[in-house]
Design an enzyme around this catalytic site. Structure first.
Site, mmCIF file in Angstrom:
data_model
loop_
_atom_site.group_PDB
_atom_site.id
_atom_site.type_symbol
_atom_site.label_atom_id
_atom_site.label_comp_id
_atom_site.label_asym_id
_atom_site.label_seq_id
_atom_site.Cartn_x
_atom_site.Cartn_y
_atom_site.Cartn_z
ATOM 1 N N CYS A 90 -1.558 -3.254 8.782
ATOM 2 C CA CYS A 90 -1.169 -1.994 9.442
ATOM 3 C C CYS A 90 -0.658 -2.271 10.856
ATOM 4 O O CYS A 90 0.304 -1.639 11.308
ATOM 5 C CB CYS A 90 -2.350 -1.039 9.519
ATOM 6 N N ASP A 133 2.642 2.499 2.431
ATOM 7 C CA ASP A 133 2.712 3.184 3.722
ATOM 8 C C ASP A 133 4.136 3.168 4.267
ATOM 9 O O ASP A 133 4.837 2.163 4.155
ATOM 10 C CB ASP A 133 1.815 2.480 4.753
ATOM 11 N N CYS A 187 0.815 -1.219 0.000
ATOM 12 C CA CYS A 187 0.000 0.000 0.000
ATOM 13 C C CYS A 187 0.849 1.270 0.000
ATOM 14 O O CYS A 187 0.313 2.371 -0.054
ATOM 15 C CB CYS A 187 -0.955 0.004 1.181
ATOM 16 N N CYS A 225 -2.555 5.119 5.554
ATOM 17 C CA CYS A 225 -3.999 5.194 5.796
ATOM 18 C C CYS A 225 -4.298 5.417 7.279
ATOM 19 O O CYS A 225 -3.405 5.366 8.126
ATOM 20 C CB CYS A 225 -4.654 3.891 5.346
#
Lengths: 171, 138
Positions: free
Chosen positions: B106, B39, B37, B63
């Site tokens: 995450c 991140d 993603c 996010c």
């Protein structure tokens, strides 16, 4: 005539390697797509039409993957049994992450300044191009290295997207 | 997809955002990233002589769940020893924040960030000790 087990490259009669002639890909894609077009099967029985649709979808998907240097790289590694975005891949190198952090910080600071955003866009673009060059030299010879380059590229795509969004917001 | 209240709380009022400057060699910095993603997460810890984490700061570009996960762990690691901090599991983070399955990565990122920060601190300390050990003891 239909071999669903062929690789994307075999489908277009291309060699099983990263470096391919995109013009050849393009012309074979058109040839195959014309042959498989569901309209050609109008009036034939349901099975024939459905098969043509599947075949046509398969050709489109293979073309989409092979046309993109990034997707093609991922696909070829997957054929070698390597998942560039799999769970067990090693951590990203700290210096790369540091660079990402800096770019994101620059993006946050440049939000309302078009010239700064464009500078950032250019430096991301340059970096991306150099990674794509590295990629073409590694997919066939050094899969692990290629997998790392693909992971780096994914970070750059994301960043590029965000810089693009910031630029759009200014317009 | 909707965020849980706890995620929103950390997202809107992130705790301990910032950077710790390393003047005394007592800071560990963990940098991690999630290629899927894009991140990126930086977690820093300040460790006292007893091996207890006195302060923690983070900076995350990602996010809401990634921000909330890192914000939460800065709260959790404070006051813990390095060993205790290493015991923090991603499942606990995910549970606390009620993360949906697609956002579990995450919490894994946040756990990895703690490990990376502790490892960075320990490697710096090992170098410092080696250096001290090589000094002539006149």
């Amino acid at each position: 005539m239909i071999d669903f087990s062929a690789t994307h490259l075999q489908l277009f009669g291309l060699p099983q390697q990263y470096g391919i002639d995109l013009n050849v890909l393009e012309s074979r894609y058109r040839e195959l797509q014309t042959k498989a077009h569901p309209d050609r099967f109008a009036g034939e029985d349901e099975t024939q039409i459905r098969l043509a649709e599947q075949w046509s979808g398969r050709i489109n998907e293979a073309y989409r993957v092979l046309k993109s240097p990034f997707e093609r790289g991922c696909y070829l590694l997957t054929l070698q049994g390597i998942e560039p975005f799999g769970q067990n891949q090693p951590a990203m190198p700290p210096d790369f992450l540091m660079q990402q952090m800096q770019w994101h910080e620059q993006l946050a600071e440049a939000r309302s300044k078009a010239d700064k955003l464009m500078q950032l866009e250019q430096s991301v673009e340059r970096h991306k191009k150099s990674l794509l060059t590295d990629l073409s030299g590694t997919v066939d010879s050094s899969a692990e290295q290629a997998a790392l380059i693909l992971r780096k590229l994914k970070f750059l795509f994301r960043l590029e997207e965000q810089v693009g969004e910031a630029l759009e917001a200014l317009e | 997809m909707s965020y849980s209240e706890k995620v929103l709380d950390h997202y809107e009022n992130p705790r301990n955002v910032g950077t710790l400057t390393d003047e005394d060699g007592d800071i560990g910095t963990g940098m991690v990233g999630a290629p899927a993603c894009g991140d990126v997460m930086k977690l820093q810890i300040r460790v006292n002589e007893q091996g207890v984490i006195e302060d923690a700061k983070f900076k995350t570009y990602g996010c809401g769940s990634a921000i909330a996960s890192s914000s939460l762990v800065t709260e959790w690691v404070k006051g813990k020893t390095l060993e205790q901090a290493l015991e923090i599991k991603n499942t606990a983070i995910a549970e606390e924040l009620a993360l949906p399955p697609v956002k579990i990565h995450c919490s894994i990122l946040a756990e990895d960030a703690i490990k990376a920060a502790v490892a960075d601190y320990q490697s710096k300390k090992a170098v410092a000790e080696e250096y001290t050990a090589c000094q002539p003891t006149s």
